[in-house]
Write an enzyme that holds these catalytic residues in place. Structure first.
Site, short mmCIF file in Angstrom:
data_model
loop_
_atom_site.label_atom_id
_atom_site.label_comp_id
_atom_site.label_asym_id
_atom_site.label_seq_id
_atom_site.Cartn_x
_atom_site.Cartn_y
_atom_site.Cartn_z
N ASN A 130 48.56 46.84 38.67
CA ASN A 130 47.33 46.93 39.44
C ASN A 130 47.58 47.71 40.71
O ASN A 130 48.45 47.35 41.52
CB ASN A 130 46.83 45.52 39.81
CG ASN A 130 45.59 45.61 40.71
OD1 ASN A 130 44.53 45.99 40.25
ND2 ASN A 130 45.75 45.30 41.99
N GLU A 131 46.85 48.78 40.90
CA GLU A 131 46.84 49.55 42.15
C GLU A 131 48.25 49.80 42.72
O GLU A 131 48.57 49.33 43.82
CB GLU A 131 45.99 48.86 43.20
CG GLU A 131 44.55 48.69 42.80
CD GLU A 131 43.64 48.23 43.94
OE1 GLU A 131 44.15 47.99 45.06
OE2 GLU A 131 42.44 48.11 43.72
N GLN A 164 46.14 35.22 43.99
CA GLN A 164 44.91 34.99 44.74
C GLN A 164 44.14 33.74 44.32
O GLN A 164 43.35 33.23 45.10
CB GLN A 164 44.01 36.22 44.63
CG GLN A 164 44.58 37.41 45.39
CD GLN A 164 43.74 38.66 45.24
OE1 GLN A 164 43.85 39.37 44.25
NE2 GLN A 164 42.90 38.92 46.21
N HIS A 173 50.54 42.40 39.79
CA HIS A 173 49.43 42.50 40.76
C HIS A 173 49.95 42.06 42.12
O HIS A 173 49.74 40.92 42.54
CB HIS A 173 48.25 41.63 40.29
CG HIS A 173 46.95 41.93 41.00
ND1 HIS A 173 45.75 42.08 40.34
CD2 HIS A 173 46.66 42.12 42.31
CE1 HIS A 173 44.79 42.33 41.22
NE2 HIS A 173 45.31 42.35 42.42
C1 FCB Z 1 41.80 45.29 45.21
C2 FCB Z 1 42.87 44.34 44.73
C3 FCB Z 1 42.38 42.92 44.59
C4 FCB Z 1 41.49 42.52 45.75
C5 FCB Z 1 40.37 43.53 45.89
C6 FCB Z 1 39.37 43.21 46.97
O1 FCB Z 1 42.37 46.36 45.87
O2 FCB Z 1 43.37 44.76 43.49
O3 FCB Z 1 43.50 42.08 44.51
O4 FCB Z 1 42.24 42.44 46.89
O5 FCB Z 1 40.92 44.79 46.17
#
Ligand code: FCB
Length: 430
Positions: free
Chosen positions: A155-156, A21, A111
């Protein structure tokens, strides 16, 4: 009010970014992707070349922590290959810049992006991604253990697996492949378990290593009390995106692989006739306003759910918590400040109620490439002018507000203390 008391001395006040990003010049599955607004990530914020300047900005923001991505695709050209020395040195220099100004790094290992050789082998559907990731982590930890003690493996994973295989938002853009979704989560959970053990075993350089995932938490509910079908869909969504994922990562023996739980909290999704009432689902601002739903440019805001969630995590897992992401996307800075304040009060309330929260990372340091939405979502503590080739950064009022929080450790907004002086020139890349 509980929020008047100071946060603990050693609390980490940070900000977060991810490599794809902000860095630019990445070669991964996002390189050729064109977002809804026509933007791509090829240059992004050019953090790749401007990280020293960005560390200067961090000192002006008064943060003492930075959650940053290390991009796997830069470091390994093939499975089990040695790490690329030049790219590694660049990250080492960034870490040294942070150290020189007293900013603690939290490194994110995955990520939403992969090396091309992982993608071409079927991505995380292929079980061979697991040993490849663990090999990468083992090598990276050995290289960085004297500089990094806070590690965030994934991440997520839920966002990644759902947008790649259920909702068609991320490459490879598949839809409704439930078996693939589950497979990706299972492989990532196994990779986390193995990598977590490696980190705890090998990363003892500076401080006791800490490792965890960052779980995105969206709570799902029905907008209308008597809409049974929406309650049903909300329950299924909660099961698939929250319970199943947490069970895979933290259930049974896998729990020992984590020393903390990272929480990314943006809000909730309420369903109305199977449709999530959020801007990212294409529901217009006017309609949301009519319905009395408060949103930023992406999600419904729900600060009241934040403290409840933290207490629930504390009860269920007993792990220390880092808020690995929270922020709001809007050009209305007053809205963003109110949103931040409301969430910090909830955070404080949870901590007063006994929840062990160790840090808060604002999403994001910079306006940046917001995946499918390109550059249209303004999350930055620093705004970036993408129409200017020099990509100038500018302090926002949210950034000033946050600086006061970081430097006073309270939400009381007295006279703005000027933040720490800009970082010394040791950080300039030669
Ligand atoms: C999260 C992500 C991050 C960004 C934010 C707004 O879900 O981890 O990369 O997109 O949202």
């Amino acid at each position: 009010m509980a929020g008047d008391s100071k946060f603990p001395e050693n609390f980490l006040w940070g900000t977060a970014t991810s490599a794809t990003q902000v860095e630019g010049h990445v070669v991964n599955e996002w390189t050729d992707y064109v977002a809804a607004d026509g933007g791509n990530c090829r240059v992004a914020c050019d953090h790749y070349h401007r990280y020293a300047e960005d560390v200067d900005w961090m000192t002006r923001l008064g943060v003492n922590a930075y959650r940053m991505g290390i991009e796997w695709s830069r470091l390994q050209a093939a499975p089990f290959a040695p790490l690329n020395r030049t790219e590694l040195d660049r990250y080492v220099h960034l870490l040294d810049c942070l150290k020189a100004v007293g900013i603690t790094p939290m490194v994110v290992l995955h990520h939403f992006s992969n090396p091309p050789w992982i993608t071409s082998a079927g991505g995380w559907l292929n079980p061979s991604a697991v040993p490849a990731f663990v090999d990468y982590v083992t090598k990276l930890v050995s290289a960085l253990k004297d500089r990094v003690y806070l590690w965030n493996t994934f991440n997520e994973p839920d966002t990644y697996a759902s947008l790649t295989y259920l909702l068609g938002g991320f490459p490879p853009f598949h839809k409704w492949r439930f078996a693939s979704y589950r497979k990706v989560i299972r492989h990532m959970a196994e990779a986390h378990a193995q990598a977590g053990r490696v980190i705890q075993r090998d990363s003892g350089g500076v401080k006791t290593p800490e490792v965890g995932i960052a779980k995105n938490w969206t709570s799902f509910g029905a907008f209308q009390t008597f809409a049974l079908w929406d309650h049903f869909l909300a329950a299924i969504s909660h099961h698939a995106f929250n319970r199943f994922v947490l069970n895979e990562f933290l259930g049974g023996r896998r729990r020992d692989a984590s020393t903390f739980l990272g929480v990314n909290y943006y809000g909730r999704a309420r369903l109305n006739h199977f449709q999530a009432l959020v801007p990212t689902n294409g529901v217009s601002t006017e309609r949301l306003k009519q319905l009395g739903i408060t949103c930023d440019d992406m999600f419904e805001r729900h600060p009241a759910g934040f403290a409840r969630l933290l207490k629930r995590f504390h009860r269920s897992y007993g792990l220390p918590i880092y808020i690995t992401e929270h922020g709001a996307a809007s050009t209305d800075e007053d809205f963003r400040i109110r949103d931040l304040m409301a969430h910090l009060h909830e955070l404080r309330a949870a901590m007063d109620g006994g929840v062990d929260v160790r840090g808060f990372f604002y999403w994001s340091l910079l306006d940046n490439f917001e995946w499918q939405f390109g550059y249209s979502k303004k999350f930055g503590l620093l705004s970036v002018d993408f129409s200017d080739d020099k990509l100038p950064r500018k302090m926002t009022r949210v950034g000033e507000f946050y600086r006061n929080v970081c430097t006073t450790r309270t939400m009381d907004q007295g006279a703005p203390p000027g933040g720490r002086p800009p970082s010394p020139s040791v950080c300039r890349r030669v």
